[in-house]
Design a protein around this motif. Structure first.
Motif, PDB file in Angstrom:
ATOM      1  N   CYS A  80       1.063  -1.360  -0.293  1.00 45.02           N
ATOM      2  CA  CYS A  80      -0.242   0.068   0.082  1.00 45.02           C
ATOM      3  C   CYS A  80       0.940   1.223  -0.014  1.00 45.02           C
ATOM      4  CB  CYS A  80      -1.026  -0.353   1.488  1.00 45.02           C
ATOM      5  SG  CYS A  80      -2.073   1.687   1.542  1.00 45.02           S
ATOM      6  N   ALA A  81       0.279   2.119  -1.464  1.00 42.52           N
ATOM      7  CA  ALA A  81       1.469   3.152  -1.086  1.00 42.52           C
ATOM      8  C   ALA A  81       0.503   5.291   0.010  1.00 42.52           C
ATOM      9  CB  ALA A  81       1.947   4.030  -2.787  1.00 42.52           C
ATOM     10  N   ARG A  82      -0.410   4.721  -0.602  1.00 40.98           N
ATOM     11  CA  ARG A  82      -1.974   5.813  -0.447  1.00 40.98           C
ATOM     12  C   ARG A  82      -2.738   5.995  -0.142  1.00 40.98           C
ATOM     13  NH1 ARG A  82      -4.300   9.431  -3.533  1.00 40.98           N
ATOM     14  NH2 ARG A  82      -4.236  11.890  -1.872  1.00 40.98           N
ATOM     15  N   ILE A  83      -3.202   6.490   1.342  1.00 36.82           N
ATOM     16  CA  ILE A  83      -4.538   5.697   1.613  1.00 36.82           C
ATOM     17  C   ILE A  83      -5.437   7.119   1.803  1.00 36.82           C
ATOM     18  CG2 ILE A  83      -6.275   5.118   3.608  1.00 36.82           C
ATOM     19  CD1 ILE A  83      -3.976   3.279   4.326  1.00 36.82           C
ATOM     20  N   ALA A  86      -6.461   8.821   5.043  1.00 36.31           N
ATOM     21  CA  ALA A  86      -6.292   8.943   6.194  1.00 36.31           C
ATOM     22  C   ALA A  86      -5.589  10.628   6.625  1.00 36.31           C
ATOM     23  CB  ALA A  86      -5.408   7.959   6.069  1.00 36.31           C
ATOM     24  N   SER A  87      -5.020  10.627   7.576  1.00 35.02           N
ATOM     25  CA  SER A  87      -4.774  11.490   8.227  1.00 35.02           C
ATOM     26  C   SER A  87      -3.688  11.092   8.559  1.00 35.02           C
ATOM     27  CB  SER A  87      -5.225  11.527   9.579  1.00 35.02           C
ATOM     28  OG  SER A  87      -4.543  11.208  10.609  1.00 35.02           O
ATOM     29  N   GLU A  88      -2.707  11.870   8.345  1.00 39.55           N
ATOM     30  CA  GLU A  88      -1.425  11.682   8.227  1.00 39.55           C
ATOM     31  C   GLU A  88      -0.671  10.512   9.658  1.00 39.55           C
ATOM     32  OE1 GLU A  88       2.279  14.793   8.002  1.00 39.55           O
ATOM     33  OE2 GLU A  88       0.670  15.946   6.889  1.00 39.55           O
ATOM     34  N   SER A  89      -1.271  10.626  10.721  1.00 37.42           N
ATOM     35  CA  SER A  89      -1.183   9.899  11.891  1.00 37.42           C
ATOM     36  C   SER A  89      -1.345   8.322  11.763  1.00 37.42           C
ATOM     37  CB  SER A  89      -1.171  10.417  13.227  1.00 37.42           C
ATOM     38  OG  SER A  89      -3.298  11.138  12.980  1.00 37.42           O
ATOM     39  N   VAL A  90      -2.413   8.584  10.363  1.00 33.67           N
ATOM     40  CA  VAL A  90      -3.228   7.465  10.818  1.00 33.67           C
ATOM     41  C   VAL A  90      -2.874   6.914   9.476  1.00 33.67           C
ATOM     42  CG1 VAL A  90      -5.732   6.487   9.872  1.00 33.67           C
ATOM     43  CG2 VAL A  90      -5.585   8.315  11.347  1.00 33.67           C
ATOM     44  N   ALA A  91      -2.237   7.182   8.525  1.00 32.42           N
ATOM     45  CA  ALA A  91      -1.631   6.537   7.406  1.00 32.42           C
ATOM     46  C   ALA A  91       0.079   5.808   7.725  1.00 32.42           C
ATOM     47  CB  ALA A  91      -1.346   7.412   6.461  1.00 32.42           C
ATOM     48  N   ALA A  92       0.400   6.890   8.331  1.00 31.48           N
ATOM     49  CA  ALA A  92       1.499   6.451   9.352  1.00 31.48           C
ATOM     50  C   ALA A  92       2.223   4.660   9.807  1.00 31.48           C
ATOM     51  CB  ALA A  92       2.849   6.559  10.062  1.00 31.48           C
ATOM     52  N   GLY A  93       0.900   4.661  10.571  1.00 30.69           N
ATOM     53  CA  GLY A  93       0.306   2.885  11.164  1.00 30.69           C
ATOM     54  C   GLY A  93      -0.117   2.100   9.750  1.00 30.69           C
TER      55      GLY A  93
END
Length: 160
Positions: A80-83, A86-93
C-alpha cells in the motif's frame, strides 16, 4: 494442481495501459504493465472494501495501481502506498500494515503469453525442472505464433 508456472493470459488480449481482470482456478487476478514494461499480476481485490482493482486505473506518474472505489493506491509489489482519506498520523500506521497490502505474484512473459506463479512456494523450487517452466511448455512453438482464447460459459466439470 502441479506447481508450475501458469499461463494466465495472452499478452495480445491484455491492455497495457489499464488493469485487466484475469481468472485462474476461480481466483480473480488483475494484470497490468508497469512503467518499466513488466507485467504485474495481483489479487483483484482492494483490501479496504474488496472492490475489484481491475475497475481502477494505473497512475503513470507514480507507477501505481489505484482502486476506483476509495482511491487507495498500491505499488507494483502490492505494498500500500497511499490512503487518501487517512490523516498523516493514521496513514503512518495503516499504509505499512500487511493488512493494507495486495498479494502480488511473480510473472514472466514468454512467446506472448503472460505466466504467473500463484503458489505460496517459492518459484525457485522448480528452477531446474524444464517441465515446470514456460520454455518447457512451449517448446516447439514458434516465437511469432499468435494466440487465440475463447471463454466458454462452463467449468471443468462439464468436460468430465
Amino acid at each position: 494442481f502441479p506447481r508450475t508456472w501458469v499461463p494466465i493470459a495472452s499478452t495480445f488480449e491484455l491492455e497495457p495501459d489499464r488493469p485487466t481482470p484475469v481468472k485462474f482456478l476461480s481466483q480473480d487476478y488483475v494484470a497490468f504493465r508497469d512503467n518499466r514494461g513488466e507485467w504485474r499480476v495481483m489479487d483483484d481485490a482492494c483490501p479496504h472494501r474488496l472492490a475489484p482493482l481491475s475497475e481502477g486505473r494505473i497512475d503513470r506518474e507514480s507507477d501505481r495501481i489505484e482502486c476506483a472505489y476509495h482511491g487507495w493506491s498500491f505499488e507494483p509489489s502490492g505494498a500500500c502506498a497511499r490512503i487518501p482519506q487517512a490523516s498523516e498520523s493514521v496513514a503512518a500506521g495503516a499504509v505499512p500494515s500487511r493488512r493494507a497490502c495486495v498479494a502480488s505474484y511473480p510473472t514472466r512473459e514468454h512467446k506472448s503469453v503472460l505466466w504467473v506463479w500463484p503458489w505460496e512456494e517459492d518459484c525457485l523450487t522448480v528452477a531446474g525442472d524444464l517441465r515446470a517452466q514456460p520454455e518447457g511448455f512451449l517448446r516447439g512453438v514458434a516465437h511469432d505464433a499468435s494466440t487465440y482464447t475463447r471463454d466458454l460459459p462452463y467449468g471443468w466439470d462439464t468436460l468430465l
